[in-house]
Design an enzyme around this catalytic site. Structure first.
Site, PDB file in Angstrom:
ATOM      1  N   ARG A 117     -19.422   4.140   5.790  1.00 32.12           N
ATOM      2  CA  ARG A 117     -19.414   5.130   4.055  1.00 32.12           C
ATOM      3  C   ARG A 117     -20.254   5.008   3.760  1.00 32.12           C
ATOM      4  O   ARG A 117     -21.409   4.037   3.536  1.00 32.12           O
ATOM      5  CB  ARG A 117     -18.151   4.758   3.485  1.00 32.12           C
ATOM      6  CG  ARG A 117     -16.650   5.109   3.757  1.00 32.12           C
ATOM      7  CD  ARG A 117     -15.835   4.849   3.104  1.00 32.12           C
ATOM      8  NE  ARG A 117     -15.849   2.688   3.214  1.00 32.12           N
ATOM      9  CZ  ARG A 117     -15.331   2.055   2.130  1.00 32.12           C
ATOM     10  NH1 ARG A 117     -13.813   2.240   1.684  1.00 32.12           N
ATOM     11  NH2 ARG A 117     -15.472   0.707   2.638  1.00 32.12           N
TER      12      ARG A 117
ATOM     13  N   PHE B 107     -31.961 -10.550   1.253  1.00 31.16           N
ATOM     14  CA  PHE B 107     -31.792  -9.693   0.172  1.00 31.16           C
ATOM     15  C   PHE B 107     -33.094  -8.017   0.080  1.00 31.16           C
ATOM     16  O   PHE B 107     -33.497  -7.542  -1.119  1.00 31.16           O
ATOM     17  CB  PHE B 107     -31.284  -9.376  -1.007  1.00 31.16           C
ATOM     18  CG  PHE B 107     -29.853  -9.000  -0.066  1.00 31.16           C
ATOM     19  CD1 PHE B 107     -28.780  -9.330  -0.284  1.00 31.16           C
ATOM     20  CD2 PHE B 107     -29.385  -7.423  -0.764  1.00 31.16           C
ATOM     21  CE1 PHE B 107     -27.098  -9.944   0.293  1.00 31.16           C
ATOM     22  CE2 PHE B 107     -27.973  -7.189  -0.104  1.00 31.16           C
ATOM     23  CZ  PHE B 107     -27.066  -8.903   0.356  1.00 31.16           C
TER      24      PHE B 107
ATOM     25  N   ASN C  27     -24.261  -6.309  -7.791  1.00 32.24           N
ATOM     26  CA  ASN C  27     -24.399  -6.062  -6.542  1.00 32.24           C
ATOM     27  C   ASN C  27     -25.372  -4.688  -7.464  1.00 32.24           C
ATOM     28  O   ASN C  27     -26.383  -4.570  -6.537  1.00 32.24           O
ATOM     29  CB  ASN C  27     -23.770  -4.550  -7.265  1.00 32.24           C
ATOM     30  CG  ASN C  27     -22.179  -5.434  -5.926  1.00 32.24           C
ATOM     31  OD1 ASN C  27     -21.916  -6.037  -5.650  1.00 32.24           O
ATOM     32  ND2 ASN C  27     -21.576  -4.427  -6.038  1.00 32.24           N
TER      33      ASN C  27
ATOM     34  N   LYS D 297     -19.894  -8.760 -12.028  1.00 32.28           N
ATOM     35  CA  LYS D 297     -19.587  -7.848 -10.799  1.00 32.28           C
ATOM     36  C   LYS D 297     -20.901  -6.490 -10.641  1.00 32.28           C
ATOM     37  O   LYS D 297     -21.217  -6.326  -9.783  1.00 32.28           O
ATOM     38  CB  LYS D 297     -18.359  -7.155 -10.715  1.00 32.28           C
ATOM     39  CG  LYS D 297     -17.846  -6.149  -9.492  1.00 32.28           C
ATOM     40  CD  LYS D 297     -18.165  -7.062  -8.325  1.00 32.28           C
ATOM     41  CE  LYS D 297     -18.400  -5.901  -7.047  1.00 32.28           C
ATOM     42  NZ  LYS D 297     -18.207  -6.507  -5.820  1.00 32.28           N
TER      43      LYS D 297
ATOM     44  N   ALA E 226     -37.190  -5.392   3.781  1.00 36.04           N
ATOM     45  CA  ALA E 226     -37.239  -3.324   3.372  1.00 36.04           C
ATOM     46  C   ALA E 226     -36.620  -2.387   4.343  1.00 36.04           C
ATOM     47  O   ALA E 226     -36.386  -3.175   6.442  1.00 36.04           O
ATOM     48  CB  ALA E 226     -38.906  -3.814   4.067  1.00 36.04           C
TER      49      ALA E 226
ATOM     50  N   CYS F 165     -19.997  -0.057  -1.406  1.00 35.48           N
ATOM     51  CA  CYS F 165     -20.281  -0.654  -3.195  1.00 35.48           C
ATOM     52  C   CYS F 165     -21.509  -0.066  -3.591  1.00 35.48           C
ATOM     53  O   CYS F 165     -21.517   0.801  -4.752  1.00 35.48           O
ATOM     54  CB  CYS F 165     -20.380  -2.312  -2.308  1.00 35.48           C
ATOM     55  SG  CYS F 165     -18.979  -2.590  -1.930  1.00 35.48           S
TER      56      CYS F 165
ATOM     57  N   LYS G  40     -23.816  -0.814   8.191  1.00 38.95           N
ATOM     58  CA  LYS G  40     -24.888  -2.411   8.447  1.00 38.95           C
ATOM     59  C   LYS G  40     -24.518  -2.755   9.275  1.00 38.95           C
ATOM     60  O   LYS G  40     -23.297  -2.723   9.777  1.00 38.95           O
ATOM     61  CB  LYS G  40     -25.323  -3.204   6.828  1.00 38.95           C
ATOM     62  CG  LYS G  40     -23.505  -3.963   7.006  1.00 38.95           C
ATOM     63  CD  LYS G  40     -23.590  -4.784   5.914  1.00 38.95           C
ATOM     64  CE  LYS G  40     -22.393  -5.322   5.369  1.00 38.95           C
ATOM     65  NZ  LYS G  40     -22.418  -6.655   4.865  1.00 38.95           N
TER      66      LYS G  40
ATOM     67  N   ASP H 271       1.006  -1.210   0.084  1.00 39.01           N
ATOM     68  CA  ASP H 271       0.078   0.012  -0.338  1.00 39.01           C
ATOM     69  C   ASP H 271       1.424   1.094  -0.257  1.00 39.01           C
ATOM     70  O   ASP H 271       2.095   1.414   0.008  1.00 39.01           O
ATOM     71  CB  ASP H 271      -0.948   0.213   1.521  1.00 39.01           C
ATOM     72  CG  ASP H 271      -2.605   0.671   1.154  1.00 39.01           C
ATOM     73  OD1 ASP H 271      -2.720   0.388   0.545  1.00 39.01           O
ATOM     74  OD2 ASP H 271      -2.354   1.747   0.861  1.00 39.01           O
TER      75      ASP H 271
ATOM     76  N   LYS I 173     -22.379   3.418  -5.033  1.00 34.71           N
ATOM     77  CA  LYS I 173     -21.338   3.975  -6.106  1.00 34.71           C
ATOM     78  C   LYS I 173     -21.283   2.155  -7.365  1.00 34.71           C
ATOM     79  O   LYS I 173     -21.256   3.580  -8.670  1.00 34.71           O
ATOM     80  CB  LYS I 173     -20.020   3.504  -5.811  1.00 34.71           C
ATOM     81  CG  LYS I 173     -18.658   3.100  -6.330  1.00 34.71           C
ATOM     82  CD  LYS I 173     -17.260   3.014  -5.662  1.00 34.71           C
ATOM     83  CE  LYS I 173     -16.987   1.976  -4.687  1.00 34.71           C
ATOM     84  NZ  LYS I 173     -16.629   1.063  -5.934  1.00 34.71           N
TER      85      LYS I 173
HETATM   86  C1  UGA Z   1     -22.074  -5.823  -0.882  1.00 26.78           C
HETATM   87  C2  UGA Z   1     -22.276  -7.204  -1.717  1.00 26.78           C
HETATM   88  O1  UGA Z   1     -23.324  -8.239  -1.483  1.00 26.78           O
HETATM   89  C3  UGA Z   1     -20.737  -8.024  -1.981  1.00 26.78           C
HETATM   90  O2  UGA Z   1     -21.497  -9.168  -2.596  1.00 26.78           O
HETATM   91  C4  UGA Z   1     -19.954  -7.746  -2.890  1.00 26.78           C
HETATM   92  O3  UGA Z   1     -18.809  -7.975  -3.038  1.00 26.78           O
HETATM   93  C5  UGA Z   1     -19.841  -6.551  -2.100  1.00 26.78           C
HETATM   94  O4  UGA Z   1     -21.201  -4.932  -1.755  1.00 26.78           O
HETATM   95  C6  UGA Z   1     -18.574  -5.226  -2.835  1.00 26.78           C
HETATM   96  O5  UGA Z   1     -18.986  -4.486  -4.095  1.00 26.78           O
HETATM   97  O6  UGA Z   1     -17.965  -4.934  -2.559  1.00 26.78           O
HETATM   98  P1  UGA Z   1     -21.550  -5.356   1.274  1.00 26.78           P
HETATM   99  O7  UGA Z   1     -21.483  -3.768   0.552  1.00 26.78           O
HETATM  100  O8  UGA Z   1     -20.691  -5.915   2.180  1.00 26.78           O
HETATM  101  O9  UGA Z   1     -21.330  -6.226   0.452  1.00 26.78           O
HETATM  102  O10 UGA Z   1     -22.626  -4.988   2.025  1.00 26.78           O
HETATM  103  P2  UGA Z   1     -24.562  -5.886   1.947  1.00 26.78           P
HETATM  104  O11 UGA Z   1     -24.502  -6.433   2.641  1.00 26.78           O
HETATM  105  O12 UGA Z   1     -24.377  -5.917   0.304  1.00 26.78           O
HETATM  106  O13 UGA Z   1     -25.345  -4.844   2.275  1.00 26.78           O
HETATM  107  C7  UGA Z   1     -25.612  -3.114   1.305  1.00 26.78           C
HETATM  108  C8  UGA Z   1     -26.162  -2.671   1.623  1.00 26.78           C
HETATM  109  O14 UGA Z   1     -27.855  -3.439   1.328  1.00 26.78           O
HETATM  110  C9  UGA Z   1     -26.755  -2.345   3.422  1.00 26.78           C
HETATM  111  O15 UGA Z   1     -26.675  -0.828   3.314  1.00 26.78           O
HETATM  112  C10 UGA Z   1     -27.933  -3.123   3.986  1.00 26.78           C
HETATM  113  O16 UGA Z   1     -28.437  -2.517   5.150  1.00 26.78           O
HETATM  114  C11 UGA Z   1     -28.635  -3.095   2.987  1.00 26.78           C
HETATM  115  N1  UGA Z   1     -29.586  -4.185   3.157  1.00 26.78           N
HETATM  116  C12 UGA Z   1     -29.276  -5.507   2.817  1.00 26.78           C
HETATM  117  C13 UGA Z   1     -31.535  -3.930   3.290  1.00 26.78           C
HETATM  118  O17 UGA Z   1     -31.058  -2.682   3.779  1.00 26.78           O
HETATM  119  N2  UGA Z   1     -32.039  -4.939   2.860  1.00 26.78           N
HETATM  120  C14 UGA Z   1     -31.823  -6.136   2.393  1.00 26.78           C
HETATM  121  O18 UGA Z   1     -32.424  -6.670   2.316  1.00 26.78           O
HETATM  122  C15 UGA Z   1     -30.174  -6.131   2.627  1.00 26.78           C
END
Ligand code: UGA
Length: 435
Positions: free
Chosen positions: A327, A249, A208, A204, A252, A260, A320, A30, A263
């Site tokens: 972020r 996913f 997402n 990818k 609600a 992620c 979460k 890094d 963006k």
């Molecule tokens: C997400 C993807 O799930 C990963 O597969 C991916 O690798 C990653 O982005 C990335 O691109 O690096 P992440 O951002 O860690 O992972 O979080 P998630 O668990 O996907 O949740 C994302 C957001 O959606 C959170 O704010 C969560 O609260 C919200 N969410 C998730 C909901 O509001 N409802 C759901 O049912 C699920």
């Protein structure tokens, strides 16, 4: 195998550490000297369950090295993972300058065949651009391959997601690269999808974006539920048991956040535009996500008649649970909107307080949920930490001014909460005890 991982952010650190755990010799690089110094003292820059133990073990066993010396690491490795950040630019496009810098350095110093693996989330066609810039500036005229191997790690369960993935996606265009990647992932049981580089890159962004679409879809359904008096949780179960739809996913809430989804959906819309396609569906997904937060603030206002001069105890700040990542956390916007309406804010989060202190101003930081609830006109749940699912409601009731819970994550059963003597407002379900 000898692996270099350029970029010790979330993806790089987890990827490097897990490949070391699997027996490879890994050097993580890094540009931040502080970060590397800290890692060499086992100080981990992020909160990720299980990561610290793995870093310590693999450093002790000399399979994991942290350094700022990119050139040396490139020379000594067979495989180079590019895991540097691709943050959004002002216009929403992904900023690829860090990826380009690493590619240029690889080109300059490599003096034997290298396999260059793009793991950062990048717009389609970046792999070919990397290959082109290396080709143009390849003084030692050595052979190389570029491969796209996107990550699907979720913060909070990244180690498990890495070691036990649903699938491994490899976009490559030579037999040599394919064989090396097969060897690298030989111990994994997950199916491997081999594609061309562009398809892997799109997988990818499409993954997402599809998950973000599911979330906005269920939030839209929640809005209908509230209007007609139906229950969004039951609907998610009812549609989610259809294997073609799947229950995950479909929770609600206050919309998706994190580094992620916001963006990547924006970048996918931009890259589609660039290639002449107006991705209207994804634009609607974004719109629903933004309005969900505004709507939630309206619900809080409605439940309290007005939030002006009221005090709210916010439980949960991270985007979460099981992460300290702030972020693009929905809490940031929701708190700002409430403050804009004259509301006083107290906050508590089990892990994200330190990071929150750089972002949230004029809030009172509390040591536990009960401090946050003390003399408050309501508790507002913004992150579904397990700790909040097991609150001592008697204790809350004894300190709170007004027994009202507004739950942006539907973590409680409305009838149970009612029994505890609280008024309860949640998402896509009937309010309990309010008006
Ligand atoms: C997400 C993807 O799930 C990963 O597969 C991916 O690798 C990653 O982005 C990335 O691109 O690096 P992440 O951002 O860690 O992972 O979080 P998630 O668990 O996907 O949740 C994302 C957001 O959606 C959170 O704010 C969560 O609260 C919200 N969410 C998730 C909901 O509001 N409802 C759901 O049912 C699920």
């Amino acid at each position: 195998m000898k692996i270099a991982v350029a970029g010790v952010g979330y993806v790089g650190l987890v990827t490097g550490t897990c490949f070391a755990e699997l027996g490879n010799d890994v050097t993580c690089i890094d540009i931040s000297e502080d970060k590397i110094k800290n890692l060499n003292k086992n100080i981990i820059p992020i909160y990720e369950p299980g990561l610290k133990e793995l870093v310590i073990r693999n450093r002790e066993e000399k399979r994991l090295i942290f350094t700022t010396n990119l050139e040396k690491a490139i020379k000594e490795s067979d495989i180079i993972f590019i895991c540097v950040g691709t943050p959004p630019k002002e216009n929403g496009e992904a900023d690829l300058s860090y990826v380009e810098n690493v590619a240029r350095t690889i080109a300059k110093v490599m003096d034997a065949y290298k396999l260059i693996v793009e793991k950062s989330t990048v717009p389609v066609d970046t792999g070919h651009k990397i290959a082109k810039s290396i080709m143009e500036d390849n003084p030692h005229k050595v052979d190389f391959d570029v491969v796209s191997n996107p990550e699907f790690l979720r913060e909070g369960s990244a180690i498990n997601d890495f070691l036990h993935p649903d699938r491994i996606v490899i976009g490559c265009e030579s037999e040599r690269a394919k064989n090396l990647m097969k060897e690298l992932y030989a111990s994994f049981e997950a199916p491997i999808i081999f594609t061309d580089i562009k398809s892997a890159e799109i997988i990818k962004h499409a993954s997402n974006s599809f998950l973000a679409t599911k979330i906005s879809f269920i939030n839209a359904i929640a809005n209908i539920c509230e209007r007609v008096g139906a229950d969004v949780e039951k609907i998610a179960d009812g549609i989610g048991l259809d294997k073609r739809i799947n229950r995950s996913f479909l929770d609600a809430g206050i919309g998706y956040g994190g580094f992620c989804f916001p963006k990547d959906t924006e970048a996918f819309i931009k890259i589609s535009e660039k290639f002449g396609y107006d991705f209207k569906l994804l634009k609607a997904v974004q719109e629903i996500n933004i309005s969900q937060r505004k709507y939630f603030v309206k619900k809080v206002e409605r439940a309290l008649s007005s939030v002006n001069n009221k005090t709210i105890g916010i439980l949960g700040l991270a985007f979460k649970p099981n992460t300290d990542d702030m972020r693009f956390a929905p809490s940031i916007e929701i708190i700002a909107m409430l403050q804009g309406k004259g509301c006083k804010i107290k906050v508590y989060d089990p892990e994200a307080m330190q990071k929150a202190k750089y972002i949230l101003k004029n809030v009172i930081y509390c040591n536990n949920p009960y401090d946050a609830a003390k003399n408050a006109d309501a508790i507002v749940i913004l992150t579904e930490w397990n700790e909040f699912k097991e609150l001592n409601f008697k204790k809350i009731k004894s300190v709170i001014k007004n027994a009202l819970i507004i739950d942006g994550r539907n973590i409680y059963n409305p009838e149970e909460i009612k029994k505890q003597g609280f008024k309860y407002v949640s998402i896509g379900r009937k309010d309990v005890g309010v008006f």
